[in-house]
Design a protein around this motif. Structure first.
Motif, PDB file in Angstrom:
ATOM      1  N   LEU A   9      13.053  64.299  22.988  1.00 52.87           N
ATOM      2  CA  LEU A   9      14.321  64.126  23.703  1.00 52.87           C
ATOM      3  C   LEU A   9      14.234  63.004  24.727  1.00 52.87           C
ATOM      4  N   ARG A  13      16.607  59.790  24.810  1.00 50.40           N
ATOM      5  CA  ARG A  13      17.347  59.350  26.001  1.00 50.40           C
ATOM      6  C   ARG A  13      17.060  57.880  26.310  1.00 50.40           C
ATOM      7  N   LEU A  67      21.716  65.043  21.640  1.00 51.80           N
ATOM      8  CA  LEU A  67      21.320  65.412  23.002  1.00 51.80           C
ATOM      9  C   LEU A  67      22.200  66.525  23.563  1.00 51.80           C
ATOM     10  N   THR A  68      23.488  66.498  23.259  1.00 49.68           N
ATOM     11  CA  THR A  68      24.393  67.549  23.734  1.00 49.68           C
ATOM     12  C   THR A  68      24.029  68.899  23.114  1.00 49.68           C
ATOM     13  N   GLU A  70      21.130  69.837  21.904  1.00 52.24           N
ATOM     14  CA  GLU A  70      19.842  70.289  22.445  1.00 52.24           C
ATOM     15  C   GLU A  70      19.991  70.804  23.876  1.00 52.24           C
ATOM     16  N   THR A  71      20.836  70.167  24.674  1.00 52.96           N
ATOM     17  CA  THR A  71      21.065  70.625  26.043  1.00 52.96           C
ATOM     18  C   THR A  71      21.728  71.999  26.045  1.00 52.96           C
ATOM     19  N   LEU A  72      22.738  72.171  25.218  1.00 54.05           N
ATOM     20  CA  LEU A  72      23.421  73.463  25.145  1.00 54.05           C
ATOM     21  C   LEU A  72      22.483  74.553  24.632  1.00 54.05           C
ATOM     22  N   ALA A  74      19.180  74.602  24.963  1.00 53.37           N
ATOM     23  CA  ALA A  74      18.207  74.895  26.021  1.00 53.37           C
ATOM     24  C   ALA A  74      18.845  75.742  27.127  1.00 53.37           C
ATOM     25  N   GLN A  75      20.097  75.460  27.462  1.00 53.87           N
ATOM     26  CA  GLN A  75      20.784  76.259  28.483  1.00 53.87           C
ATOM     27  C   GLN A  75      20.972  77.696  28.020  1.00 53.87           C
ATOM     28  N   ASN A  86      29.268  72.727  35.092  1.00 56.49           N
ATOM     29  CA  ASN A  86      28.780  71.475  34.524  1.00 56.49           C
ATOM     30  C   ASN A  86      29.934  70.511  34.295  1.00 56.49           C
ATOM     31  N   PHE A  89      28.921  66.924  33.191  1.00 57.60           N
ATOM     32  CA  PHE A  89      28.427  66.947  31.814  1.00 57.60           C
ATOM     33  C   PHE A  89      29.598  66.900  30.828  1.00 57.60           C
ATOM     34  N   ARG A  93      31.257  63.835  28.256  1.00 62.12           N
ATOM     35  CA  ARG A  93      31.503  64.053  26.826  1.00 62.12           C
ATOM     36  C   ARG A  93      32.965  63.801  26.476  1.00 62.12           C
TER      37      ARG A  93
END
Length: 127
Positions: A9, A13, A67-68, A70-72, A74-75, A86, A89, A93
């Protein structure tokens, strides 16, 4: 998330930052080059740069989606998904999606079959 996934990741980035910088440079070159083209001083390189910019936009969008997601993910796994907190964030988007729609409209308006002429009206008095 594993260490290896975190490294991937981070590379994504960094690649997205490079793609964004290239997009900005090509966007400026596209504006200046096509302004000269409308004055009759155009080059065939302008079309190639335009399609390169479209390709970079697609790569940027694809990286952004990855990336979005993966972020969601992970959250959700960490149990800290607070969408209402957020705002930045989701604003980034939403603005990216709005710009993508405008880019698509720009491409649809100005990409014509060979031989067709795009006519722009003189911008003078209020239309």
């Amino acid at each position: 998330m594993s260490r290896r996934g975190g490294e991937f990741l981070a590379i994504l980035r960094a690649a997205n930052a490079v793609v964004s910088a290239l997009m900005m440079a090509l966007f400026l070159a596209h504006g200046v080059g096509n302004a000269f083209q409308m004055m009759g001083v155009g080059t065939p390189l302008s079309e190639m740069l335009s399609w390169t910019l479209v390709a970079l936009c697609c790569v940027h969008a694809l990286i952004g989606v990855v990336l979005t997601v993966e972020t969601l993910r992970a959250q959700r796994e960490a149990g800290v998904a607070y969408p209402w907190r957020n705002k930045r964030f989701w604003t980034v988007r939403a603005s990216g999606l709005a710009i993508a729609v405008l880019v698509l409209a720009h491409v649809v308006i100005f990409v014509k079959p060979a031989g067709d002429v795009v006519r722009l009206n003189l911008f003078a008095a209020p239309q």
